[in-house]
Motif scaffolding. Structure first.
Motif, PDB file in Angstrom:
ATOM      1  N   VAL A 140       0.865  -1.178   0.000  1.00 63.27           N
ATOM      2  CA  VAL A 140       0.000   0.000   0.000  1.00 63.27           C
ATOM      3  C   VAL A 140       0.903   1.229   0.000  1.00 63.27           C
ATOM      4  O   VAL A 140       2.099   1.138   0.285  1.00 63.27           O
ATOM      5  CB  VAL A 140      -0.915   0.048   1.241  1.00 63.27           C
ATOM      6  N   GLU A 141       0.319   2.377  -0.306  1.00 69.29           N
ATOM      7  CA  GLU A 141       1.091   3.609  -0.214  1.00 69.29           C
ATOM      8  C   GLU A 141       1.284   3.962   1.255  1.00 69.29           C
ATOM      9  O   GLU A 141       0.352   3.870   2.057  1.00 69.29           O
ATOM     10  CB  GLU A 141       0.354   4.743  -0.930  1.00 69.29           C
ATOM     11  N   GLN A 142       2.483   4.339   1.630  1.00 67.75           N
ATOM     12  CA  GLN A 142       2.766   4.654   3.030  1.00 67.75           C
ATOM     13  C   GLN A 142       1.824   5.750   3.520  1.00 67.75           C
ATOM     14  O   GLN A 142       1.641   6.781   2.874  1.00 67.75           O
ATOM     15  CB  GLN A 142       4.212   5.099   3.203  1.00 67.75           C
ATOM     16  N   ASN A 143       1.229   5.515   4.681  1.00 69.29           N
ATOM     17  CA  ASN A 143       0.276   6.457   5.242  1.00 69.29           C
ATOM     18  C   ASN A 143       0.284   6.276   6.760  1.00 69.29           C
ATOM     19  O   ASN A 143      -0.332   5.350   7.287  1.00 69.29           O
ATOM     20  CB  ASN A 143      -1.126   6.209   4.668  1.00 69.29           C
ATOM     21  N   LEU A 144       0.979   7.158   7.458  1.00 68.81           N
ATOM     22  CA  LEU A 144       1.116   7.012   8.905  1.00 68.81           C
ATOM     23  C   LEU A 144      -0.201   7.236   9.638  1.00 68.81           C
ATOM     24  O   LEU A 144      -0.419   6.646  10.701  1.00 68.81           O
ATOM     25  CB  LEU A 144       2.187   7.973   9.424  1.00 68.81           C
ATOM     26  N   ALA A 145      -1.052   8.064   9.085  1.00 66.62           N
ATOM     27  CA  ALA A 145      -2.355   8.275   9.729  1.00 66.62           C
ATOM     28  C   ALA A 145      -3.178   6.985   9.690  1.00 66.62           C
ATOM     29  O   ALA A 145      -3.827   6.623  10.678  1.00 66.62           O
ATOM     30  CB  ALA A 145      -3.106   9.407   9.038  1.00 66.62           C
ATOM     31  N   GLU A 146      -3.145   6.288   8.546  1.00 65.93           N
ATOM     32  CA  GLU A 146      -3.832   5.003   8.453  1.00 65.93           C
ATOM     33  C   GLU A 146      -3.194   3.980   9.379  1.00 65.93           C
ATOM     34  O   GLU A 146      -3.885   3.174  10.018  1.00 65.93           O
ATOM     35  CB  GLU A 146      -3.801   4.497   7.008  1.00 65.93           C
ATOM     36  N   SER A 147      -1.874   3.987   9.448  1.00 65.78           N
ATOM     37  CA  SER A 147      -1.174   3.076  10.346  1.00 65.78           C
ATOM     38  C   SER A 147      -1.619   3.312  11.786  1.00 65.78           C
ATOM     39  O   SER A 147      -1.925   2.366  12.520  1.00 65.78           O
ATOM     40  CB  SER A 147       0.340   3.276  10.217  1.00 65.78           C
ATOM     41  N   TYR A 148      -1.673   4.571  12.182  1.00 66.56           N
ATOM     42  CA  TYR A 148      -2.107   4.923  13.539  1.00 66.56           C
ATOM     43  C   TYR A 148      -3.528   4.429  13.795  1.00 66.56           C
ATOM     44  O   TYR A 148      -3.836   3.888  14.858  1.00 66.56           O
ATOM     45  CB  TYR A 148      -2.038   6.440  13.707  1.00 66.56           C
ATOM     46  N   LYS A 149      -4.390   4.615  12.805  1.00 65.24           N
ATOM     47  CA  LYS A 149      -5.786   4.198  12.942  1.00 65.24           C
ATOM     48  C   LYS A 149      -5.898   2.707  13.223  1.00 65.24           C
ATOM     49  O   LYS A 149      -6.587   2.293  14.178  1.00 65.24           O
ATOM     50  CB  LYS A 149      -6.553   4.543  11.665  1.00 65.24           C
ATOM     51  N   TRP A 150      -5.228   1.878  12.424  1.00 67.66           N
ATOM     52  CA  TRP A 150      -5.393   0.432  12.576  1.00 67.66           C
ATOM     53  C   TRP A 150      -4.709  -0.084  13.832  1.00 67.66           C
ATOM     54  O   TRP A 150      -5.237  -0.990  14.501  1.00 67.66           O
ATOM     55  CB  TRP A 150      -4.893  -0.288  11.328  1.00 67.66           C
ATOM     56  N   PHE A 151      -3.553   0.491  14.180  1.00 66.29           N
ATOM     57  CA  PHE A 151      -2.929   0.109  15.443  1.00 66.29           C
ATOM     58  C   PHE A 151      -3.848   0.474  16.613  1.00 66.29           C
ATOM     59  O   PHE A 151      -3.978  -0.286  17.576  1.00 66.29           O
ATOM     60  CB  PHE A 151      -1.576   0.810  15.617  1.00 66.29           C
ATOM     61  N   SER A 152      -4.483   1.636  16.527  1.00 65.13           N
ATOM     62  CA  SER A 152      -5.355   2.081  17.613  1.00 65.13           C
ATOM     63  C   SER A 152      -6.562   1.168  17.765  1.00 65.13           C
ATOM     64  O   SER A 152      -6.972   0.836  18.888  1.00 65.13           O
ATOM     65  CB  SER A 152      -5.832   3.514  17.354  1.00 65.13           C
ATOM     66  N   LEU A 153      -7.154   0.762  16.657  1.00 61.89           N
ATOM     67  CA  LEU A 153      -8.325  -0.108  16.715  1.00 61.89           C
ATOM     68  C   LEU A 153      -7.970  -1.473  17.309  1.00 61.89           C
ATOM     69  O   LEU A 153      -8.744  -2.037  18.084  1.00 61.89           O
ATOM     70  CB  LEU A 153      -8.924  -0.273  15.321  1.00 61.89           C
ATOM     71  N   ALA A 154      -6.801  -1.978  16.953  1.00 60.93           N
ATOM     72  CA  ALA A 154      -6.375  -3.251  17.537  1.00 60.93           C
ATOM     73  C   ALA A 154      -6.048  -3.077  19.016  1.00 60.93           C
ATOM     74  O   ALA A 154      -6.381  -3.927  19.848  1.00 60.93           O
ATOM     75  CB  ALA A 154      -5.164  -3.794  16.784  1.00 60.93           C
ATOM     76  N   ALA A 155      -5.418  -1.958  19.366  1.00 66.23           N
ATOM     77  CA  ALA A 155      -5.067  -1.697  20.762  1.00 66.23           C
ATOM     78  C   ALA A 155      -6.314  -1.560  21.622  1.00 66.23           C
ATOM     79  O   ALA A 155      -6.315  -1.954  22.798  1.00 66.23           O
ATOM     80  CB  ALA A 155      -4.216  -0.435  20.856  1.00 66.23           C
ATOM     81  N   ALA A 156      -7.395  -1.023  21.040  1.00 63.06           N
ATOM     82  CA  ALA A 156      -8.645  -0.862  21.789  1.00 63.06           C
ATOM     83  C   ALA A 156      -9.228  -2.197  22.212  1.00 63.06           C
ATOM     84  O   ALA A 156     -10.074  -2.271  23.105  1.00 63.06           O
ATOM     85  CB  ALA A 156      -9.665  -0.101  20.951  1.00 63.06           C
ATOM     86  N   GLN A 157      -8.757  -3.267  21.578  1.00 62.75           N
ATOM     87  CA  GLN A 157      -9.224  -4.603  21.922  1.00 62.75           C
ATOM     88  C   GLN A 157      -8.243  -5.324  22.830  1.00 62.75           C
ATOM     89  O   GLN A 157      -8.321  -6.532  23.000  1.00 62.75           O
ATOM     90  CB  GLN A 157      -9.458  -5.400  20.638  1.00 62.75           C
ATOM     91  N   GLY A 158      -7.309  -4.567  23.375  1.00 65.62           N
ATOM     92  CA  GLY A 158      -6.377  -5.134  24.337  1.00 65.62           C
ATOM     93  C   GLY A 158      -5.070  -5.608  23.769  1.00 65.62           C
ATOM     94  O   GLY A 158      -4.289  -6.267  24.469  1.00 65.62           O
ATOM     95  N   ASP A 159      -4.776  -5.280  22.514  1.00 66.46           N
ATOM     96  CA  ASP A 159      -3.539  -5.718  21.883  1.00 66.46           C
ATOM     97  C   ASP A 159      -2.391  -4.794  22.311  1.00 66.46           C
ATOM     98  O   ASP A 159      -2.294  -3.650  21.875  1.00 66.46           O
ATOM     99  CB  ASP A 159      -3.688  -5.692  20.361  1.00 66.46           C
ATOM    100  N   VAL A 160      -1.534  -5.283  23.182  1.00 68.60           N
ATOM    101  CA  VAL A 160      -0.460  -4.473  23.754  1.00 68.60           C
ATOM    102  C   VAL A 160       0.553  -4.036  22.700  1.00 68.60           C
ATOM    103  O   VAL A 160       0.985  -2.882  22.677  1.00 68.60           O
ATOM    104  CB  VAL A 160       0.253  -5.239  24.887  1.00 68.60           C
ATOM    105  N   ASP A 161       0.941  -4.957  21.813  1.00 69.78           N
ATOM    106  CA  ASP A 161       1.905  -4.611  20.760  1.00 69.78           C
ATOM    107  C   ASP A 161       1.393  -3.470  19.892  1.00 69.78           C
ATOM    108  O   ASP A 161       2.126  -2.551  19.539  1.00 69.78           O
ATOM    109  CB  ASP A 161       2.190  -5.825  19.872  1.00 69.78           C
ATOM    110  N   SER A 162       0.108  -3.535  19.560  1.00 70.42           N
ATOM    111  CA  SER A 162      -0.477  -2.479  18.737  1.00 70.42           C
ATOM    112  C   SER A 162      -0.458  -1.143  19.465  1.00 70.42           C
ATOM    113  O   SER A 162      -0.240  -0.090  18.856  1.00 70.42           O
ATOM    114  CB  SER A 162      -1.916  -2.841  18.363  1.00 70.42           C
TER     115      SER A 162
END
Length: 350
Positions: A266-288
């Motif tokens: 995909v085209e590099q997009n840090l805002a999108e990266s932040y979004k998906w890490f945040s959504l996974a983290a909201a489910q308790g994913d510590v690495d995310s």
């Protein structure tokens, strides 16, 4: 630091993997690049004579990929808690996740397409379940056939027997029971009751993914990212990781965050990266959560605010009911109330 960590994750093929055998309790219950929900199933597993042990036959297995091995089959029912090896699997559909994204209502189950042919003389042990289940399965009810396969695979009432599980899953798959199609894919990927064959697993996952099964989408993405003898195809992997991530699978959200952080597939997009890490983290994913924080340091205030708004408005897409569950009687196959699986934001099924 995120860049370095991301490179290691991608290059070493350590994508998180979901190869659990059951996406919901065995009760009731995509948009691909090019949809073809009518594509035929791969050649069926050959059945032995009714009195003999049925050992499915599969093509010669291709080279084994470098992915982390999946969760043991006996731990793959949605009735169990998510295993600790989160890089291997996604959370359970029946689990309760705090701060999970909102989810739209699921579609109602479809009516079974057709009965399947059962060889004369086929028998089932009384330990497999009550008369209702056994009679329905032997009469060719594909949903009952799927339930029998689940019980053999998980050792519920009977010893674990993957040969029998594969046979009954195949019968259910002939009637397009999507969870059965997904489970056959896991058997080919793991090499249980059949010779390990990643191409066959990919074909079964593709069919289930196109029918809306999010676990199949995730597993298909993992196979594409690893590539095996064909080499990785990160563009296709990113497509299916996004499909699964949009349906709430945390491990796909994590992997998608990695791809956007590095611009791989995909085209590099840090805002999108932040979004998906945040959504996974909201489910308790510590690495995310850690990676989300690293990415946040590289975002300007405006981009960070926009990403946070996207997170707040995110609604996980539902999976069709028949993509994750086989239809069961109102009170379950054994007369007990059937468990109702909830499609949650994190993933929808394990």
């Amino acid at each position: 630091m995120l860049v370095g960590a991301s490179v290691v994750v991608i290059v070493l093929g350590t994508f998180r993997m979901a190869v659990t055998m059951l996406d919901s309790d065995s009760s009731t219950k995509t948009q691909p690049v090019a949809e073809s929900t009518t594509q035929p199933l791969p050649p069926p597993v050959e059945e032995a004579a009714p009195a003999a042990s049925a050992t499915p036959v599969a093509p010669v297995a291709p080279a084994q990929p470098s992915l982390t091995s999946p969760t043991p089959i006996d731990r793959q029912s949605s009735s169990f808690s998510p295993p600790s090896e989160r890089r291997r699997t996604a959370p359970d559909i029946t689990g309760s996740i705090s701060a999970a994204p909102r989810v739209a209502p699921a579609e109602p189950p479809r009516t079974p397409v057709k009965l399947v042919s059962i060889p004369a003389g086929e028998k089932l042990p009384v330990e497999i379940g009550g008369p209702q289940l056994r009679n329905a399965a032997l009469k060719g009810d594909p949903n009952a056939a799927y339930e029998v396969g689940v019980r053999y695979a998980e050792g519920r009432g009977v010893p674990v027997n993957y040969d029998e599980a594969a046979k009954w899953y195949q019968r259910a798959a002939q009637a397009e029971v999507v969870p059965a199609i997904f489970r056959i894919g896991t058997l080919y990927e793991k090499g249980l009751a059949v010779k390990k064959d990643l191409e066959a697993a990919r074909r079964y996952y593709s069919i289930a993914a196109e029918r809306g099964n999010a676990k199949a989408m995730h597993n298909l993405a993992v196979l594409e990212a690893d590539g095996g003898s064909r080499g990785p195809n990160y563009k296709v992997a990113a497509h299916w990781f996004r499909k699964a991530a949009e349906r709430g699978i945390a491990d796909s959200q994590f992997n998608l965050g990695i791809l956007y952080a590095r611009g791989i597939g995909v085209e590099q997009n840090l805002a999108e990266s932040y979004k998906w890490f945040s959504l996974a983290a909201a489910q308790g994913d510590v690495d995310s959560g850690r990676k989300r924080d690293d990415v946040a340091k590289r975002l300007d205030p405006q981009s960070l605010a926009a990403a946070k708004l996207a997170i707040q408005t995110f609604v996980a897409e539902p999976q069709p009911a028949d993509a994750v569950n086989a239809v069961a009687p109102p009170n379950g196959w054994d007369g007990a109330p059937a468990a109702t699986a909830k499609t949650i934001g994190k993933r929808a099924a394990h």
